[in-house]
Structure formats: C-alpha cells, structure tokens
Scaffold this motif. Structure first.
Motif, PDB file in Angstrom:
ATOM      1  N   LEU A 131      64.971  -3.658 -58.593  1.00  0.00           N
ATOM      2  CA  LEU A 131      65.273  -3.917 -59.994  1.00  0.00           C
ATOM      3  C   LEU A 131      64.361  -5.011 -60.533  1.00  0.00           C
ATOM      4  O   LEU A 131      64.232  -6.082 -59.939  1.00  0.00           O
ATOM      5  CB  LEU A 131      66.730  -4.342 -60.132  1.00  0.00           C
ATOM      6  N   ILE A 132      63.729  -4.732 -61.661  1.00  0.00           N
ATOM      7  CA  ILE A 132      62.901  -5.730 -62.342  1.00  0.00           C
ATOM      8  C   ILE A 132      63.591  -6.076 -63.652  1.00  0.00           C
ATOM      9  O   ILE A 132      63.854  -5.207 -64.490  1.00  0.00           O
ATOM     10  CB  ILE A 132      61.482  -5.210 -62.606  1.00  0.00           C
ATOM     11  N   ARG A 133      63.898  -7.360 -63.805  1.00  0.00           N
ATOM     12  CA  ARG A 133      64.635  -7.833 -64.969  1.00  0.00           C
ATOM     13  C   ARG A 133      63.673  -8.334 -66.046  1.00  0.00           C
ATOM     14  O   ARG A 133      62.564  -8.761 -65.747  1.00  0.00           O
ATOM     15  CB  ARG A 133      65.574  -8.973 -64.568  1.00  0.00           C
ATOM     16  N   PRO A 134      64.098  -8.340 -67.283  1.00  0.00           N
ATOM     17  CA  PRO A 134      63.258  -8.909 -68.337  1.00  0.00           C
ATOM     18  C   PRO A 134      63.270 -10.431 -68.348  1.00  0.00           C
ATOM     19  O   PRO A 134      62.334 -11.063 -68.828  1.00  0.00           O
ATOM     20  CB  PRO A 134      63.871  -8.340 -69.615  1.00  0.00           C
ATOM     21  N   LEU A 135      64.363 -11.028 -67.844  1.00  0.00           N
ATOM     22  CA  LEU A 135      64.479 -12.492 -67.794  1.00  0.00           C
ATOM     23  C   LEU A 135      64.997 -12.908 -66.430  1.00  0.00           C
ATOM     24  O   LEU A 135      65.836 -12.235 -65.834  1.00  0.00           O
ATOM     25  CB  LEU A 135      65.459 -13.005 -68.865  1.00  0.00           C
ATOM     26  N   TYR A 136      64.463 -14.010 -65.957  1.00  0.00           N
ATOM     27  CA  TYR A 136      64.915 -14.574 -64.685  1.00  0.00           C
ATOM     28  C   TYR A 136      65.330 -16.019 -64.922  1.00  0.00           C
ATOM     29  O   TYR A 136      64.762 -16.719 -65.755  1.00  0.00           O
ATOM     30  CB  TYR A 136      63.804 -14.520 -63.635  1.00  0.00           C
ATOM     31  N   ALA A 137      66.340 -16.443 -64.172  1.00  0.00           N
ATOM     32  CA  ALA A 137      66.808 -17.820 -64.277  1.00  0.00           C
ATOM     33  C   ALA A 137      67.373 -18.225 -62.941  1.00  0.00           C
ATOM     34  O   ALA A 137      67.446 -17.427 -62.005  1.00  0.00           O
ATOM     35  CB  ALA A 137      67.863 -17.944 -65.374  1.00  0.00           C
TER      36      ALA A 137
END
Length: 460
Positions: free
Chosen positions: A37-43
């Motif tokens: 899974l590739i997310r648009p935002l990471y934190a």
C-alpha cells in the motif's frame, strides 16, 4: 529566529482534502506490483521508526565507488576507454565482452591499470569462470589486487532459461575458493536481482532473488572449502535503480536490511556491499535524450540509497554499444551528483523520512517474504528449474505493462510529451533487437519498445 508550529496529522489530512475539493484522501491510496500500500500522506502515526542503513565503504575518500561499464571487442579500444574513465573521475570499471575470457587480450585491455588501486569487475555470464581465471592471471598473484570476479551463473541461467546450472554453481564456487587464497581482497560472487528487474519483476521479487542467490553462493563456497565468513565477505549484492528514484533508493536500503538478516542467520553479521546498476528496461531508443534524466534519477537513487558502487549506463544504450561521448555523459552524471550536488555528504539522508522509512520497511518485508518462499521451494536453483519464479515475474511485468498502456503510469518522451521528430544519437555498434519473452526464461524487456514500434508503424 521565528519558529512555526508543525501541523498535526489531522491538520495535514484536512488541508489535503481541501486541496482535493471534497474527495476523500483514501481515493489516492494504491497498491504496487508487490501488493504494498502506498499512501498519499505519511506521518509518525504509521509507527515506523527511523531506519539507519548507511553504506560501509569510502572509495578514494568518496561516498561511493563511481564505476563505469566498458564493453567491446578490440583490446586497444577497450584499453583507451578504461584509461580515459579512470583518468577522468571513475574509481573502477566493469568489463563486458568476449575478450574477458582470454588472458592475453584482457592483459592488453588492462595495460597501464594498477589493479591494486582500481578495482576491475567482470560481467561474463556463463563464461564467468574463464573470465575469473583470466583476470586472476593478469593480476599476477598480487595479494592486494582489487579484483571483482562477480561470478553469477544463476543470473545467466535465469536469463537463458536453461543450461547446466548445478555444475556451473559448483565450478564457480571451486574457482572462487581457489582464487580467494591468492587474492584475499577479491570479491567473488555477484548475487544480483537485476535479471528479475530487467524481466519486469517487482522490487520484492528482485530483492528476494538477490538474497536467495547469495545464500546459494555462500553454501556452495563453504562446500568448496571457504569459511562461512570468507564466503559472506566475498558476496556483492546487485540491485537495479531506475527513474522511480524514491522506490529505487528505498530498494537499496531494503537490500541492506535483508542482508543483515541473512548474514546473521549464517552466524557472521557481515556488512553488505551493494552495487547499484541503472535499469535498462526504463530506457527509450527512438528518443534517447530523455534517458539522460532517467539515468540522473537512477544515479541519485543509488547515491542517496547508500549503494557502495554505482554503475550508470550510457543514455544511448537502448540502441547499442555507446560511443565515447555517451560514455563521458554516463561518467560525468555521477561526477556532478558526487562533487557538485554533494550527495555523499550526508550518511543515509533518507533516514527520518516517514515515507522513505515506511517504504524501505515495506520493501524489505516483501522481499523477505518472497525470499522465504524461494527457500521453501528448495532454493533459487530448484525454483528456477521448476519454473516457480518465472510466472510470478511475468505477472508483475503484466501489471506494469498494463499501467503504461492505460495511462496509470507514464514515460516521458514515450507515452507522454512525445517528440514527433526526435534527434537521434550515434552508437559505436548497434545491438540486435530485443528478443520476444521466452517461456521459462527471465528475458529482458524494455517497456518503451511497444510504443516505439507503434510510432514507427504509424509513420510508415
């Protein structure tokens, strides 16, 4: 000094959804060829701690070893190219061609090269044993010679789709054990996943193939008389880097994490030595000039990802053997990245990036899962012989081809921003056209080829 508050993950999400004009941020989630899974935002909410995957070498006081690929047939021409590269910024060379198996021709090609100072690597496929013996003879027994035999019959077998692989691995291990006694500084095997990458495989499949090949070579070398520690130190890990530079640099970092687990399992934690070579499947032939951008991105990925060695192809390599101008561009691209962009100034600059640390961890886990599958199938040799790896690579290649065909992915100059009248670039010798994918073989592909063929047919 003025300080600004750092937005919380919730505030980032609200800002992102505002920019999306009401669309949910989940609409930007997507899966790669490994199902990651590739997310648009990471934190920091992803829960992945900062990883440290630094390189271990310091070639000539530099962050990485700038290595050039020299191909050819005539010793004098090869010698000129080798000396030109080494005198103009390269730290080492990798040699490819029939000349590598002949001691006399190889000696002439390396005339004037101090093997104690400039590492010389080989790319000889099934002829690796003959080439290794020729290079060992040229070094004349110097114990400080920096020889890189790069024995890799497994990749040669995988690409050919056949051959006497068991005997080839055994013979390579016996030669490696014999030469290690004379050349203690030598690197013996190249455990590379490049053959998987060039056949269209995913990052996880490439990492797994490299790790499984390394295990096969270490086991064979121990049977041939080397200690486990000697065998581990004799392995160089090969990884491909391409224009998808975030994924490419994460893949280099993931390879180092996987190797840490592999060497630990053998009982001798050994630092990884990683050679990153630019991808050929990403190159365009009809319009070669955008390849300069692709190769720069690949070099960036290798450098920032922490590769010990970086090898960049010439921008005309999709058409054939490059001329002196194209080779100079390949060499100077790395020099600019190293000495002007100063990419080696920071040790593991990707560390601390939520996205890159998460992506590195995800790739390492995908590679490790695939590696465990290969080992459960009897190891890489048996898995290839029983055609277990090839269908998985074929499925990954199909996904990438489909993404390019339906516009989910693009290649500049090929599927988007196509120059209707591209300016050609000369090559020293043209290569034969890519062969169709063969059953049971990890045949190299070039993703631009179908689009270029369609353009040529439309123009006729």
């Amino acid at each position: 000094m003025t300080t600004f508050p750092t937005p919380t993950p919730l505030e980032w999400r609200e800002q992102a959804e505002k920019a999306l004009k009401g669309r949910a941020i989940e609409s930007l989630l997507h899966l790669d060829a490994d199902g990651l899974l590739i997310r648009p935002l990471y934190a920091d909410a992803t829960g992945v701690q900062a990883l440290r995957a630094p390189r271990t070498t310091d070639a000539e006081g530099r962050a990485w070893d700038l290595r050039t690929l020299v191909e050819g047939d005539e010793a004098a021409t090869i010698n000129t190219a080798v000396l030109t590269d080494l005198e103009n910024g390269a730290a080492s060379v990798v040699l490819k061609g029939a000349f590598t198996t002949d001691e006399t021709t190889l000696a002439a090609a390396l005339d004037g090269v101090a093997l104690e100072l400039a590492p010389v690597a080989l790319d000889a496929g099934f002829d690796g044993v003959k080439a290794a013996e020729a290079l060992a003879a040229v070094a004349k027994g110097s114990p400080r010679a920096q020889l890189q035999f790069h024995l890799d019959p497994i990749s040669a077998y995988a690409e050919a789709g056949g051959g006497e692989i068991d005997a080839a691995v055994t013979e390579a291990a016996e030669v490696a054990a014999r030469q290690a006694a004379t050349y203690p500084e030598a690197r013996l095997f190249l455990a590379s996943g490049r053959v998987v990458h060039e056949a269209g495989g995913s990052a996880g499949q490439e990492l797994a193939f490299a790790a499984a090949s390394a295990v096969a070579y270490v086991k064979a070398a121990v049977l041939a008389g080397l200690t486990t520690e000697q065998a581990l130190k004799g392995v160089v890990l090969g990884v491909s880097v391409d224009a998808e530079y975030f994924d490419a640099l994460a893949k280099v970092r993931a390879m180092r994490l996987i190797w840490a687990s592999v060497s630990k399992a053998f009982g001798h934690e050994t630092p990884a030595i990683i050679e990153a070579r630019s991808s050929r499947r990403m190159l365009s032939a009809r319009d070669p000039w955008p390849n300069l951008l692709r190769l720069t991105a690949a070099g960036f990925a290798g450098a920032v990802g922490g590769a010990d060695v970086v090898v960049l192809d010439a921008f005309t390599r999709a058409e054939g053997r490059p001329d002196a101008f194209a080779r100079r561009q390949a060499r100077n691209t790395q020099l600019v990245l190293m000495e002007e962009a100063n990419l080696g100034r920071v040790d593991d600059p990707a560390a601390g990036s939520w996205f890159l640390d998460s992506r590195t961890r995800d790739m390492a886990e995908a590679g490790w899962t695939e590696f465990q599958s290969i080992e459960a199938e009897g190891g890489v040799v048996d898995a290839l012989k029983h055609h277990l790896i090839q269908p998985r690579v074929e499925r990954a290649r199909g996904q990438l081809e489909a993404a390019l065909k339906d516009g989910a992915r693009h290649m500049v100059g090929v599927t988007k921003y196509v120059d209707p009248d591209p300016r050609p670039a000369p090559v020293e010798a043209a290569d034969p056209a890519f062969v169709p994918v063969r059953h049971g073989a990890l045949t190299p592909v070039r993703f631009a080829a179908p689009f270029e063929n369609a353009s040529e047919e439309a123009a006729q």
